[in-house]
Motif scaffolding. Sequence first.
Motif, PDB file in Angstrom:
ATOM      1  N   LEU A 120      29.028  51.235  33.070  1.00 47.32           N
ATOM      2  CA  LEU A 120      29.594  52.545  33.168  1.00 47.32           C
ATOM      3  C   LEU A 120      30.207  53.149  31.873  1.00 47.32           C
ATOM      4  CD1 LEU A 120      31.886  51.273  35.923  1.00 47.32           C
ATOM      5  CD2 LEU A 120      29.421  52.140  36.301  1.00 47.32           C
ATOM      6  N   SER A 121      30.550  54.544  32.243  1.00 49.51           N
ATOM      7  CA  SER A 121      31.557  55.133  31.190  1.00 49.51           C
ATOM      8  C   SER A 121      32.624  55.423  31.630  1.00 49.51           C
ATOM      9  CB  SER A 121      30.752  56.302  30.805  1.00 49.51           C
ATOM     10  OG  SER A 121      29.528  56.427  30.192  1.00 49.51           O
ATOM     11  N   PRO A 122      33.602  54.119  31.725  1.00 45.31           N
ATOM     12  CA  PRO A 122      34.645  54.175  32.558  1.00 45.31           C
ATOM     13  C   PRO A 122      35.994  55.006  32.020  1.00 45.31           C
ATOM     14  CG  PRO A 122      34.605  52.118  31.289  1.00 45.31           C
ATOM     15  CD  PRO A 122      33.413  52.626  30.985  1.00 45.31           C
ATOM     16  N   LYS A 123      36.441  56.132  32.766  1.00 43.15           N
ATOM     17  CA  LYS A 123      37.457  56.791  32.720  1.00 43.15           C
ATOM     18  C   LYS A 123      38.714  56.180  33.455  1.00 43.15           C
ATOM     19  CE  LYS A 123      35.088  61.309  32.308  1.00 43.15           C
ATOM     20  NZ  LYS A 123      34.999  62.634  32.837  1.00 43.15           N
ATOM     21  N   ILE A 124      38.235  55.427  34.540  1.00 42.90           N
ATOM     22  CA  ILE A 124      39.448  54.825  35.313  1.00 42.90           C
ATOM     23  C   ILE A 124      38.734  53.337  35.527  1.00 42.90           C
ATOM     24  CG2 ILE A 124      40.311  54.755  37.856  1.00 42.90           C
ATOM     25  CD1 ILE A 124      39.606  57.502  38.062  1.00 42.90           C
ATOM     26  N   MET A 125      39.816  52.456  35.530  1.00 44.23           N
ATOM     27  CA  MET A 125      39.633  50.945  35.676  1.00 44.23           C
ATOM     28  C   MET A 125      40.538  50.518  36.837  1.00 44.23           C
ATOM     29  SD  MET A 125      37.184  49.578  34.126  1.00 44.23           S
ATOM     30  CE  MET A 125      37.677  47.929  33.829  1.00 44.23           C
ATOM     31  N   LEU A 126      40.333  49.859  37.925  1.00 46.92           N
ATOM     32  CA  LEU A 126      41.234  49.348  38.777  1.00 46.92           C
ATOM     33  C   LEU A 126      40.975  47.959  39.114  1.00 46.92           C
ATOM     34  CD1 LEU A 126      39.675  51.739  41.834  1.00 46.92           C
ATOM     35  CD2 LEU A 126      41.586  52.091  40.305  1.00 46.92           C
ATOM     36  N   TYR A 127      42.109  47.075  38.878  1.00 43.12           N
ATOM     37  CA  TYR A 127      42.105  45.882  38.749  1.00 43.12           C
ATOM     38  C   TYR A 127      43.078  45.239  39.775  1.00 43.12           C
ATOM     39  CZ  TYR A 127      41.512  46.883  33.937  1.00 43.12           C
ATOM     40  OH  TYR A 127      41.082  47.361  32.565  1.00 43.12           O
ATOM     41  N   ASP A 128      42.360  44.188  40.630  1.00 41.33           N
ATOM     42  CA  ASP A 128      42.781  43.594  41.922  1.00 41.33           C
ATOM     43  C   ASP A 128      43.225  42.164  41.431  1.00 41.33           C
ATOM     44  OD1 ASP A 128      43.568  43.269  44.512  1.00 41.33           O
ATOM     45  OD2 ASP A 128      41.584  43.228  45.331  1.00 41.33           O
ATOM     46  N   GLU A 129      44.641  41.954  41.157  1.00 40.38           N
ATOM     47  CA  GLU A 129      44.946  40.678  40.870  1.00 40.38           C
ATOM     48  C   GLU A 129      44.291  40.237  39.903  1.00 40.38           C
ATOM     49  OE1 GLU A 129      47.817  39.527  41.966  1.00 40.38           O
ATOM     50  OE2 GLU A 129      47.965  40.524  44.323  1.00 40.38           O
ATOM     51  N   PRO A 130      44.320  40.809  38.782  1.00 38.45           N
ATOM     52  CA  PRO A 130      43.468  40.285  37.702  1.00 38.45           C
ATOM     53  C   PRO A 130      43.726  38.877  36.973  1.00 38.45           C
ATOM     54  CG  PRO A 130      44.803  42.052  36.789  1.00 38.45           C
ATOM     55  CD  PRO A 130      44.959  42.050  38.215  1.00 38.45           C
ATOM     56  N   THR A 131      45.247  38.478  37.019  1.00 42.33           N
ATOM     57  CA  THR A 131      45.683  37.205  36.425  1.00 42.33           C
ATOM     58  C   THR A 131      45.978  36.087  37.308  1.00 42.33           C
ATOM     59  OG1 THR A 131      47.897  38.124  36.492  1.00 42.33           O
ATOM     60  CG2 THR A 131      46.763  38.866  34.689  1.00 42.33           C
ATOM     61  N   THR A 132      45.745  36.554  38.703  1.00 45.63           N
ATOM     62  CA  THR A 132      46.005  35.576  39.614  1.00 45.63           C
ATOM     63  C   THR A 132      45.181  34.191  39.466  1.00 45.63           C
ATOM     64  OG1 THR A 132      46.630  37.019  41.455  1.00 45.63           O
ATOM     65  CG2 THR A 132      46.092  35.049  42.260  1.00 45.63           C
ATOM     66  N   GLY A 133      45.957  33.137  39.698  1.00 45.80           N
ATOM     67  CA  GLY A 133      45.472  31.815  39.215  1.00 45.80           C
ATOM     68  C   GLY A 133      44.957  31.323  37.939  1.00 45.80           C
ATOM     69  N   LEU A 134      45.339  32.216  36.895  1.00 47.63           N
ATOM     70  CA  LEU A 134      44.823  31.733  35.646  1.00 47.63           C
ATOM     71  C   LEU A 134      45.743  31.007  34.841  1.00 47.63           C
ATOM     72  CD1 LEU A 134      43.169  34.936  34.590  1.00 47.63           C
ATOM     73  CD2 LEU A 134      42.144  32.995  35.656  1.00 47.63           C
ATOM     74  N   ASP A 135      45.591  30.253  34.039  1.00 45.05           N
ATOM     75  CA  ASP A 135      46.608  29.593  33.183  1.00 45.05           C
ATOM     76  C   ASP A 135      47.282  30.619  32.312  1.00 45.05           C
ATOM     77  OD1 ASP A 135      45.405  29.679  30.401  1.00 45.05           O
ATOM     78  OD2 ASP A 135      43.872  28.958  31.649  1.00 45.05           O
ATOM     79  N   PRO A 136      48.631  30.479  31.591  1.00 44.91           N
ATOM     80  CA  PRO A 136      49.151  31.357  30.934  1.00 44.91           C
ATOM     81  C   PRO A 136      48.564  32.049  29.723  1.00 44.91           C
ATOM     82  CG  PRO A 136      50.689  29.691  31.366  1.00 44.91           C
ATOM     83  CD  PRO A 136      49.311  29.195  32.008  1.00 44.91           C
ATOM     84  N   LEU A 137      47.735  31.234  29.022  1.00 45.73           N
ATOM     85  CA  LEU A 137      46.698  31.873  27.838  1.00 45.73           C
ATOM     86  C   LEU A 137      45.679  32.865  28.175  1.00 45.73           C
ATOM     87  CD1 LEU A 137      46.342  31.909  24.863  1.00 45.73           C
ATOM     88  CD2 LEU A 137      44.767  29.893  25.296  1.00 45.73           C
ATOM     89  N   ALA A 138      45.074  32.446  29.525  1.00 45.95           N
ATOM     90  CA  ALA A 138      44.214  33.322  30.007  1.00 45.95           C
ATOM     91  C   ALA A 138      44.658  34.607  30.465  1.00 45.95           C
ATOM     92  CB  ALA A 138      43.437  32.487  31.032  1.00 45.95           C
ATOM     93  N   MET A 139      45.917  34.427  31.259  1.00 45.82           N
ATOM     94  CA  MET A 139      46.671  35.606  31.561  1.00 45.82           C
ATOM     95  C   MET A 139      46.994  36.677  30.636  1.00 45.82           C
ATOM     96  SD  MET A 139      49.207  33.490  34.139  1.00 45.82           S
ATOM     97  CE  MET A 139      50.280  34.934  34.855  1.00 45.82           C
ATOM     98  N   GLU A 140      47.476  36.120  29.542  1.00 43.82           N
ATOM     99  CA  GLU A 140      47.712  36.905  28.438  1.00 43.82           C
ATOM    100  C   GLU A 140      46.555  37.635  27.759  1.00 43.82           C
ATOM    101  OE1 GLU A 140      49.901  36.677  23.890  1.00 43.82           O
ATOM    102  OE2 GLU A 140      49.707  34.878  25.023  1.00 43.82           O
ATOM    103  N   THR A 141      45.531  36.805  27.783  1.00 47.03           N
ATOM    104  CA  THR A 141      44.174  37.508  27.452  1.00 47.03           C
ATOM    105  C   THR A 141      43.944  38.754  28.200  1.00 47.03           C
ATOM    106  OG1 THR A 141      43.515  35.369  26.592  1.00 47.03           O
ATOM    107  CG2 THR A 141      41.892  37.036  26.563  1.00 47.03           C
ATOM    108  N   ILE A 142      43.902  38.422  29.402  1.00 40.85           N
ATOM    109  CA  ILE A 142      43.626  39.604  30.383  1.00 40.85           C
ATOM    110  C   ILE A 142      44.496  40.974  30.233  1.00 40.85           C
ATOM    111  CG2 ILE A 142      43.317  40.322  33.178  1.00 40.85           C
ATOM    112  CD1 ILE A 142      40.901  38.482  31.844  1.00 40.85           C
ATOM    113  N   VAL A 143      45.809  40.640  30.201  1.00 38.19           N
ATOM    114  CA  VAL A 143      46.878  41.649  29.839  1.00 38.19           C
ATOM    115  C   VAL A 143      46.316  42.327  28.660  1.00 38.19           C
ATOM    116  CG1 VAL A 143      49.141  42.176  29.367  1.00 38.19           C
ATOM    117  CG2 VAL A 143      48.672  40.610  31.253  1.00 38.19           C
ATOM    118  N   ASN A 144      45.930  41.643  27.482  1.00 44.23           N
ATOM    119  CA  ASN A 144      45.814  42.311  26.120  1.00 44.23           C
ATOM    120  C   ASN A 144      44.441  43.149  26.501  1.00 44.23           C
ATOM    121  OD1 ASN A 144      48.169  41.238  25.082  1.00 44.23           O
ATOM    122  ND2 ASN A 144      46.985  39.475  24.365  1.00 44.23           N
TER     123      ASN A 144
END
Length: 258
Positions: free
Chosen positions: A156-180
């Motif tokens: 796509l050429s995203p102007k909008i991104m929708l995230y549904d529980e993007p960090t649920t069930g991940l370890d802290p390092l993976a969570m930080e990567t998704i947030v970044n």
Amino acid sequence: MIQLENINLSIAGRQILKNVNFSVRKGETKVILGPSGSGKSSILKVIMGLWKPDSGRIVVDGVEMSGASNEEWNDARYHIGMIFQDGALFDSLTVGENIGYWLFEHTKMMEEEIEVRVRKALQDIGLDPELIDRMPDELSGGMQRRVAIARALASLSPKIMLYDEPTTGLDPLAMETIVNSILSLRERMGVTSVVVTHDIPDALKVSSSFVVIDQGEIVFEGSSEELKNSKHHFVSVFLKPFKETLVHAFASFGEENG
């Protein structure tokens, strides 16, 4: 960029959303908080045009979509990416095939052109382009969700991104990567985002603009400071289990933002 006005949605006779009103400015990240089954994911599906509300007004990228046809919604979705909790990758396809799937199906691009775009999308999300030949089950949960983000970027050429529980069930390092990754897309590409999450510290990292929903109704909309100081009964009850976490999270948030 996104505006919902008096949205009511019922499914199988049960009201899911009740007079939902909120808006998201261009380049803003809005976080939706609330208990399971409160209607958070339903809001994302309304914004995507996957669920048609019984009544109300929907504006996406300045365009009135309330009575839009399927074709008009398909055109709008070209600029909307949605990341599901499990990444929603095809198990039988390689990483490269997953990312390039939409391009193979809906464009006349040559395979070589698609591969270039796929590799760039992997780089943009901080993954090794050489992962294109790996299978999804060879990747960690965090990497799978980053691949899902790369798919949205490539297809796509995203102007909008929708995230549904993007960090649920991940370890802290993976969570930080998704947030970044979420922050990077906003900063580098000016992407407007809506994030559904249960994780208060992550919510504070990605945004200072919040909506709280309870039983299909918006009970709070405001800044992180207003959220912390809210006297609304449900908001207080909902945040109570996170009280200690909130103290540390808000302190860290304040230090990072001066």
